[in-house]
Motif scaffolding. Structure first.
Motif, mmCIF file in Angstrom:
data_model
loop_
_atom_site.group_PDB
_atom_site.id
_atom_site.type_symbol
_atom_site.label_atom_id
_atom_site.label_comp_id
_atom_site.label_asym_id
_atom_site.label_seq_id
_atom_site.Cartn_x
_atom_site.Cartn_y
_atom_site.Cartn_z
ATOM 1 N N SER A 579 0.830 -1.214 0.000
ATOM 2 C CA SER A 579 0.000 0.000 0.000
ATOM 3 C C SER A 579 0.856 1.252 0.000
ATOM 4 N N ASP A 580 2.010 1.202 0.658
ATOM 5 C CA ASP A 580 2.894 2.364 0.674
ATOM 6 C C ASP A 580 3.430 2.650 -0.727
ATOM 7 N N VAL A 581 3.789 1.600 -1.455
ATOM 8 C CA VAL A 581 4.262 1.786 -2.832
ATOM 9 C C VAL A 581 3.151 2.356 -3.707
ATOM 10 N N GLN A 582 1.947 1.785 -3.587
ATOM 11 C CA GLN A 582 0.838 2.266 -4.418
ATOM 12 C C GLN A 582 0.498 3.724 -4.114
ATOM 13 N N MET A 583 0.508 4.087 -2.836
ATOM 14 C CA MET A 583 0.129 5.443 -2.453
ATOM 15 C C MET A 583 1.185 6.453 -2.886
ATOM 16 N N ARG A 584 2.448 6.175 -2.600
ATOM 17 C CA ARG A 584 3.509 7.152 -2.862
ATOM 18 C C ARG A 584 3.807 7.300 -4.357
ATOM 19 N N THR A 585 3.510 6.266 -5.140
ATOM 20 C CA THR A 585 3.781 6.346 -6.579
ATOM 21 C C THR A 585 2.520 6.627 -7.390
ATOM 22 N N SER A 586 1.396 6.823 -6.686
ATOM 23 C CA SER A 586 0.118 7.126 -7.351
ATOM 24 C C SER A 586 -0.233 6.078 -8.400
ATOM 25 N N THR A 587 -0.004 4.823 -8.060
ATOM 26 C CA THR A 587 -0.330 3.732 -8.973
ATOM 27 C C THR A 587 -1.846 3.543 -9.053
ATOM 28 N N GLU A 588 -2.326 3.196 -10.225
ATOM 29 C CA GLU A 588 -3.761 3.035 -10.456
ATOM 30 C C GLU A 588 -4.318 1.912 -9.581
ATOM 31 N N PRO A 589 -5.662 1.828 -9.444
ATOM 32 C CA PRO A 589 -6.264 0.758 -8.637
ATOM 33 C C PRO A 589 -5.843 -0.627 -9.103
ATOM 34 N N LEU A 590 -5.677 -1.531 -8.140
ATOM 35 C CA LEU A 590 -5.217 -2.892 -8.419
ATOM 36 C C LEU A 590 -6.178 -3.877 -7.764
ATOM 37 N N PRO A 591 -7.339 -4.084 -8.364
ATOM 38 C CA PRO A 591 -8.364 -4.901 -7.697
ATOM 39 C C PRO A 591 -7.966 -6.356 -7.495
ATOM 40 N N HIS A 592 -7.271 -6.945 -8.452
ATOM 41 C CA HIS A 592 -6.909 -8.362 -8.322
ATOM 42 C C HIS A 592 -5.847 -8.562 -7.243
ATOM 43 N N LEU A 593 -4.870 -7.671 -7.190
ATOM 44 C CA LEU A 593 -3.866 -7.756 -6.130
ATOM 45 C C LEU A 593 -4.512 -7.495 -4.771
ATOM 46 N N SER A 594 -5.441 -6.548 -4.721
ATOM 47 C CA SER A 594 -6.125 -6.257 -3.460
ATOM 48 C C SER A 594 -6.907 -7.475 -2.977
ATOM 49 N N ALA A 595 -7.587 -8.152 -3.902
ATOM 50 C CA ALA A 595 -8.325 -9.361 -3.527
ATOM 51 C C ALA A 595 -7.375 -10.454 -3.055
ATOM 52 N N TRP A 596 -6.216 -10.536 -3.704
ATOM 53 C CA TRP A 596 -5.208 -11.524 -3.297
ATOM 54 C C TRP A 596 -4.756 -11.246 -1.865
ATOM 55 N N VAL A 597 -4.427 -9.999 -1.589
ATOM 56 C CA VAL A 597 -3.965 -9.646 -0.248
ATOM 57 C C VAL A 597 -5.081 -9.838 0.770
ATOM 58 N N ALA A 598 -6.323 -9.478 0.387
ATOM 59 C CA ALA A 598 -7.449 -9.635 1.311
ATOM 60 C C ALA A 598 -7.645 -11.095 1.708
ATOM 61 N N SER A 599 -7.355 -12.004 0.773
ATOM 62 C CA SER A 599 -7.504 -13.428 1.081
ATOM 63 C C SER A 599 -6.482 -13.908 2.108
ATOM 64 N N LEU A 600 -5.440 -13.121 2.315
ATOM 65 C CA LEU A 600 -4.402 -13.486 3.286
ATOM 66 C C LEU A 600 -4.636 -12.860 4.651
ATOM 67 N N LEU A 601 -5.711 -12.069 4.772
ATOM 68 C CA LEU A 601 -5.902 -11.258 5.977
ATOM 69 C C LEU A 601 -6.805 -11.901 7.021
ATOM 70 N N GLU A 602 -7.161 -13.176 6.855
ATOM 71 C CA GLU A 602 -8.027 -13.823 7.840
ATOM 72 C C GLU A 602 -7.460 -13.735 9.256
ATOM 73 N N PRO A 603 -6.127 -13.928 9.450
ATOM 74 C CA PRO A 603 -5.597 -13.742 10.810
ATOM 75 C C PRO A 603 -5.806 -12.326 11.342
ATOM 76 N N ALA A 604 -5.803 -11.339 10.444
ATOM 77 C CA ALA A 604 -6.038 -9.961 10.887
ATOM 78 C C ALA A 604 -7.498 -9.750 11.259
ATOM 79 N N PHE A 605 -8.431 -10.417 10.552
ATOM 80 C CA PHE A 605 -9.847 -10.291 10.899
ATOM 81 C C PHE A 605 -10.123 -10.890 12.270
ATOM 82 N N THR A 606 -9.493 -12.017 12.560
ATOM 83 C CA THR A 606 -9.755 -12.693 13.836
ATOM 84 C C THR A 606 -9.129 -11.972 15.014
#
Length: 707
Positions: A579-606
């Motif tokens: 997210s730091d790279v995307q924000m600081r470089t003003s990279t366009e939206p990355l929905p597939h990468l975001s979904a990939w990362v979201a799938s790894l966040l179950e430990p963060a949800f719990t």
């Protein structure tokens, strides 16, 4: 060394090639026929655009323009129709000098092939992205197809007018920009027009590292000893040496030492000097012979400079100094059944047989020969220092460390030679890159660094140069990276620090040739869209690439990516970095990468204790991931206020639970003592019964007295 066209065929050049690689002419000379302007492309052509100015015709190869760096293809210019162009599709075996692309593009000289544009394109032949360079297209043929060819000798006047004048002007423009050409050879000259005998232009030299495609014949003694990818940045003096050999070949119309292999040629140069070794008994014309002699001086301080060449062109006659013959011992030293009279030749013999060399070194025979036969006290002291310091290394065998250091002491200007690798210090990065690109083991290259061999190389140099100071600092910093193995460091970090223009070589993104951190994010998003998800988006290569190219991110985050770290912290670290790279470089939206990362966040949800909150955060994350903004996703799963509120509520619930649990435990304890319960209950029943009886008795008495 393969010819320009042969090397462009896509066959990898081994990173372990030593300085005795023979000239390969087995495939015959390259196609030097005239390539006419490209006709309208056939239907089979796959047209690839580079920007809005050029169209590359992948179905129209131009073998006559192939180079060491890659194969040539026809190009259609979209804006300037008068400009004829062609493309070099870089092979990917080595890295082009893309960091100098702007410099070469700004050089506008008729004696030099002009770089028009460069960039990364989708290459259909390999179903991957490749780096591409667009050059102006010569109308005429190549001057010489192969060093094994015999051509019409070029007269002195023609040689001066067509080659020396043209190359001197081009080198002057390059020198003013602080770069060298790195590919001056007879096979890299083209006629600008169709008629032979017209103006010559020097071909490109930027699609490979400096000197990568140069045969041993055309390189200085020191650079010819190094492996092709390890010759370093080089200097203008190296270009002038190559020009001297080129002039000699064109003057004679042939290679004067065609009967020697690379090993024999280097040996002859070392023992006799370059000019005597190459010219031998040939009598050269006085004028051009003076120039060739001045350019082939092995001592770089005595070699003619570009100013000297220009003075010669203006008619001033200079007197080149006689070549200095290496100091010869009063008696030879015997090694492996042969006699050696010079330190340089002995060092080359030592490196080919380290085990036998160790015996000569440790018995003191070498020290005696240096002091008594050669009278080289300084060299003997350097060898003694090498022996003493060799035991301090950490990687590889003691034999390899010892022989490598001793050879540096015997021949200071020569490359660092260790376990089959031969590298000039400023060529360390390109050798490491070649090992990774070709799938070779980089272990020996890493040991060069861990054993501090570059530092020792600097220490044994007899002439101190200012560039040694940053060189030592750089290698000290690189060793610090190598000593730590966490993600973002290690050998991968060394790779990207020493190769600023190298694309990320992570397996998940390699085919997309990402050159910048935003490119890496886009490549990961594309991989996720294709269902090519790995275990996690950030592997060791991607971590090292981002750490080297995007220094704004806190490097402590990369230490959280190890497998031993808590899964919650690791998942949050992955999301924070991306997210730091995307924000600081003003990279366009990355929905597939975001979904990939979201799938790894179950430990963060719990982490949220309230199940209702967990489900709410999970739904918000899924919705946010569709928008492709990793920073927004991070705010949801790592919201300090929400986590604090959840913690407060959880603590309150814990306190309520604790109080209720205390009461329950007290009741359980009370119920566990039946005797006490009976006694207490009996007393209570007796008290109640007596109270009731007393009440009744009193009531009876009152009624009796009343009536």
């Amino acid at each position: 060394m393969p010819s320009d066209a042969q090397a462009a065929s896509g066959a990898p050049m081994s990173s372990s090639a030593s300085d005795d690689m023979p000239i390969d002419t087995s495939s015959g000379p390259i196609d030097t026929s005239f390539d006419a302007p490209a006709a309208p492309p056939p239907k089979s052509d796959n047209i690839i655009k580079l920007g809005e100015r050029y169209e590359i015709l992948s179905g129209t190869p131009l073998p006559g323009l192939n180079s060491i760096g890659g194969e040539a293809y026809a190009v259609r210019t979209l804006r300037d129709r008068r400009t004829e162009a062609f493309a070099i599709i870089c092979s990917g075996v080595t890295q082009p000098r893309s960091d100098l692309a702007a410099t070469f593009a700004n050089v506008d000289n008729t004696g030099l092939m002009k770089l028009l544009d460069c960039g990364v394109i989708d290459w259909p032949q390999e179903q991957r992205r490749r780096f591409c360079m667009i050059f102006e297209k010569p109308a005429g043929r190549r001057l010489m197809g192969s060093l094994s060819d015999n051509i019409e000798p070029m007269p002195e006047e023609q040689l001066t007018r067509q080659v020396v004048h043209q190359v001197a002007g081009a080198l002057r423009d390059l020198s003013a920009r602080g770069v060298m050409h790195g590919a001056i050879r007879p096979t890299n000259f083209f006629y600008r027009d169709v008629t032979a005998g017209g103006v010559l232009m020097l071909g490109e030299g930027i699609s490979t590292p400096s000197g990568y495609g140069q045969p041993v014949l055309l390189e200085t003694v020191e650079r010819s000893m190094a492996m092709p990818s390890g010759r370093g940045v080089g200097a203008m003096s190296d270009d002038l040496y190559s020009l001297g050999v080129t002039l000699l070949i064109l003057l004679l119309g042939r290679n004067p030492v065609a009967g020697l292999d690379d090993e024999e040629l280097i040996q002859a140069k070392v023992e006799r000097g370059s000019f005597p070794a190459l010219v031998g008994q040939i009598r050269l014309p006085l004028g051009i012979g003076e120039l060739i002699r001045g350019l082939l001086v092995d001592d770089v301080k005595q070699r003619w400079t570009l100013t000297d060449v220009e003075l010669w062109l203006s008619g001033r006659r200079l007197s080149p100094k006689q070549p200095q013959v290496p100091k010869r011992g009063a008696r030879p030293i015997e090694f492996q059944g042969q006699d050696y009279w010079h330190c340089r030749t002995l060092a080359r013999a030592f490196i080919r047989n380290p085990m036998a060399a160790t015996t000569v070194i440790e018995t003191g025979e070498l020290d005696k020969w240096l002091r008594r036969s050669l009278g080289e006290e300084a060299c003997a002291d350097a060898v003694a220092s090498a022996i003493q310091s060799a035991s301090a290394g950490k990687g590889g065998s003691a034999t390899d460390r010892l022989v490598s250091r001793v050879c540096m002491a015997l021949d200071p200007p020569a490359p660092i030679r260790y376990r089959g690798k031969s590298i000039l210090p400023d060529g360390f990065g390109t050798v490491l890159a070649e090992a990774f690109l070709c799938g070779d083991s980089p272990q020996a290259i890493a040991e060069v660094l861990t054993n501090q061999l570059p530092m020792f190389w600097v220490n044994v140099q007899t002439d101190f140069r200012p560039e040694f100071v940053p060189l030592v600092h750089t290698f000290d910093q690189l060793r610090g990276y190598l000593d730590r193995t966490s993600p973002g460091l290690g050998l991968e970090r060394v790779l990207y620090e020493t190769n600023p223009t190298l694309p990320c070589l992570g397996p998940q993104v390699l085919d997309q040739c990402p050159l910048t951190p935003p490119d890496v994010l886009r490549a990961l998003d594309l991989a996720a869209s294709r269902g090519e998800r790995g275990k996690e988006p950030i592997d060791r290569h991607i971590a090292a690439f981002l750490a080297a190219r995007h220094r704004r991110t806190d490097e402590m985050l990369y230490s959280q990516l190890t497998s031993t770290v808590d899964p919650v912290r690791r998942a949050i670290a992955v999301l924070t970095i991306l997210s730091d790279v995307q924000m600081r470089t003003s990279t366009e939206p990355l929905p597939h990468l975001s979904a990939w990362v979201a799938s790894l966040l179950e430990p963060a949800f719990t982490r949220f204790h309230n199940r209702k909150t967990q489900n709410q955060v999970r739904r918000q994350a899924e919705i946010t991931a569709q928008r492709g903004r990793l920073g927004e996703l991070l705010k949801i799963v790592d919201d300090p206020e929400a986590l604090h509120q959840d913690k407060r509520e959880f603590m309150a619930a814990q306190n309520t639970y604790s109080g209720a649990n205390t009461e329950i435990n007290a009741l359980y304890e009370l119920l566990s003592d039946r005797t006490a319960i009976i006694e207490t209950t009996g007393r209570q029943v007796a008290a109640i019964a007596s109270s009731l009886m007393s009440t009744v008795a009193v009531a009876v008495i009152i009624v009796f007295l009343a009536f």
